[in-house]
Design a protein around this motif. Structure first.
Motif, mmCIF file in Angstrom:
data_model
loop_
_atom_site.group_PDB
_atom_site.id
_atom_site.type_symbol
_atom_site.label_atom_id
_atom_site.label_comp_id
_atom_site.label_asym_id
_atom_site.label_seq_id
_atom_site.Cartn_x
_atom_site.Cartn_y
_atom_site.Cartn_z
ATOM 1 N N GLN A 142 2.616 5.473 -5.007
ATOM 2 C CA GLN A 142 1.895 4.201 -4.995
ATOM 3 C C GLN A 142 2.106 3.449 -6.298
ATOM 4 O O GLN A 142 2.602 3.982 -7.284
ATOM 5 C CB GLN A 142 0.395 4.458 -4.790
ATOM 6 C CG GLN A 142 0.041 5.024 -3.437
ATOM 7 C CD GLN A 142 -1.423 5.386 -3.326
ATOM 8 O OE1 GLN A 142 -1.768 6.505 -2.970
ATOM 9 N NE2 GLN A 142 -2.297 4.437 -3.627
ATOM 10 N N LYS A 145 -0.943 -3.318 -7.145
ATOM 11 C CA LYS A 145 -0.425 -4.564 -6.576
ATOM 12 C C LYS A 145 -0.041 -5.567 -7.658
ATOM 13 O O LYS A 145 0.858 -6.393 -7.467
ATOM 14 C CB LYS A 145 -1.458 -5.186 -5.633
ATOM 15 C CG LYS A 145 -1.676 -4.397 -4.354
ATOM 16 C CD LYS A 145 -2.655 -5.100 -3.437
ATOM 17 C CE LYS A 145 -2.840 -4.343 -2.144
ATOM 18 N NZ LYS A 145 -3.794 -5.021 -1.217
ATOM 19 N N PRO A 160 1.301 -1.353 -1.015
ATOM 20 C CA PRO A 160 1.531 -0.987 -2.416
ATOM 21 C C PRO A 160 2.029 0.448 -2.576
ATOM 22 O O PRO A 160 1.442 1.277 -3.254
ATOM 23 C CB PRO A 160 0.154 -1.186 -3.056
ATOM 24 C CG PRO A 160 -0.807 -0.914 -1.949
ATOM 25 C CD PRO A 160 -0.148 -1.427 -0.713
#
Length: 233
Positions: A142, A145, A160
């Motif tokens: 991950q 954003k 994301p």
């Protein structure tokens, strides 16, 4: 991060029973074959049952949505498949998940609706990283954003995570599931190593202490130890 380290230690906790742990995910062979006359590579997993016949039972929402996958971990670099330079294991995952559609550019069931075919087996490039928060020991990498340094392929689904929805054709018939990848889409690399894994994953959108997409159970590993011993034919 060492592939050998991941293979030797992280999958030992996945002995719990699963309603999906059946012959459809019992890997017998994994073969990746270069077809230079066509400029493509064919990736294939064969299983003891019917490949792709078992699909997830819908959860009815995105949070907690089940995902099943036939996965090819590789030693390709993230930059070979359109990601930026980052750490992790590049894997080609063939997935099914009825609760959501993450291939906004592709209409896999050819009904002119682009957001209703997540259950149909389809491919993703992902970057996997070690994650001890989930029983399978891995999750899709991950990022925040707001991080403008992250580079994703233009066919990414807008999540994301280091995930792409490349739209390659996937075919499942009898005990075999295959995907065809144009060589130019992997930087014309035809000399990489790979393995085969079948797994149960789950989406998380509510718990900060869990990954957005984690591996919760590994059903089968072609090599037995995720050592990536296989080379392209």
């Amino acid at each position: 991060m060492s592939i050998l380290l991941l293979g030797s230690g992280l999958f030992t906790s996945c002995a719990q029973k699963s309603p999906y742990n059946n012959a459809d995910f019992e890997i017998k062979t994994v073969v990746v074959t270069n077809k230079p006359d066509l400029g493509v590579i064919v990736w294939e997993i064969t299983v003891g049952g019917q490949a792709g016949a078992t699909v997830p039972i819908p959860a009815g929402q995105l949070d907690g949505a089940p995902v099943l996958g036939y996965v090819f971990p590789t030693n390709l670099k993230p930059t070979d498949v359109g990601f930026g330079d980052t750490e992790g294991i590049v894997a080609l995952a063939l997935t099914s998940h009825p609760d959501f559609d993450d291939t906004p550019l592709w209409d896999e069931n050819n009904d002119s609706v682009f957001d209703n075919d997540g259950v149909i087996w389809h491919p993703h490039w992902v970057v996997l990283t070690e994650d001890k928060r989930v029983a399978g020991g891995l999750s899709v990498k991950q990022f925040k954003k707001a991080d403008k340094t992250v580079v994703l392929p233009p066919t990414n689904p807008g999540m994301p995570m280091y995930m792409d929805s490349p739209g390659y054709p996937v075919m499942n018939q009898n005990n075999s599931i295959k995907v065809v990848v144009p060589n130019y889409r992997i930087n014309n690399k035809t000399d990489f190593n790979y393995d085969g894994v079948s797994a149960f994953m789950k989406v998380n959108t509510s718990k900060e202490n869990l990954p957005m997409l984690g591996v919760y159970e590994v059903f089968s590993i072609a090599s037995g130890d995720l050592s990536l011993p296989y080379t392209v034919k």
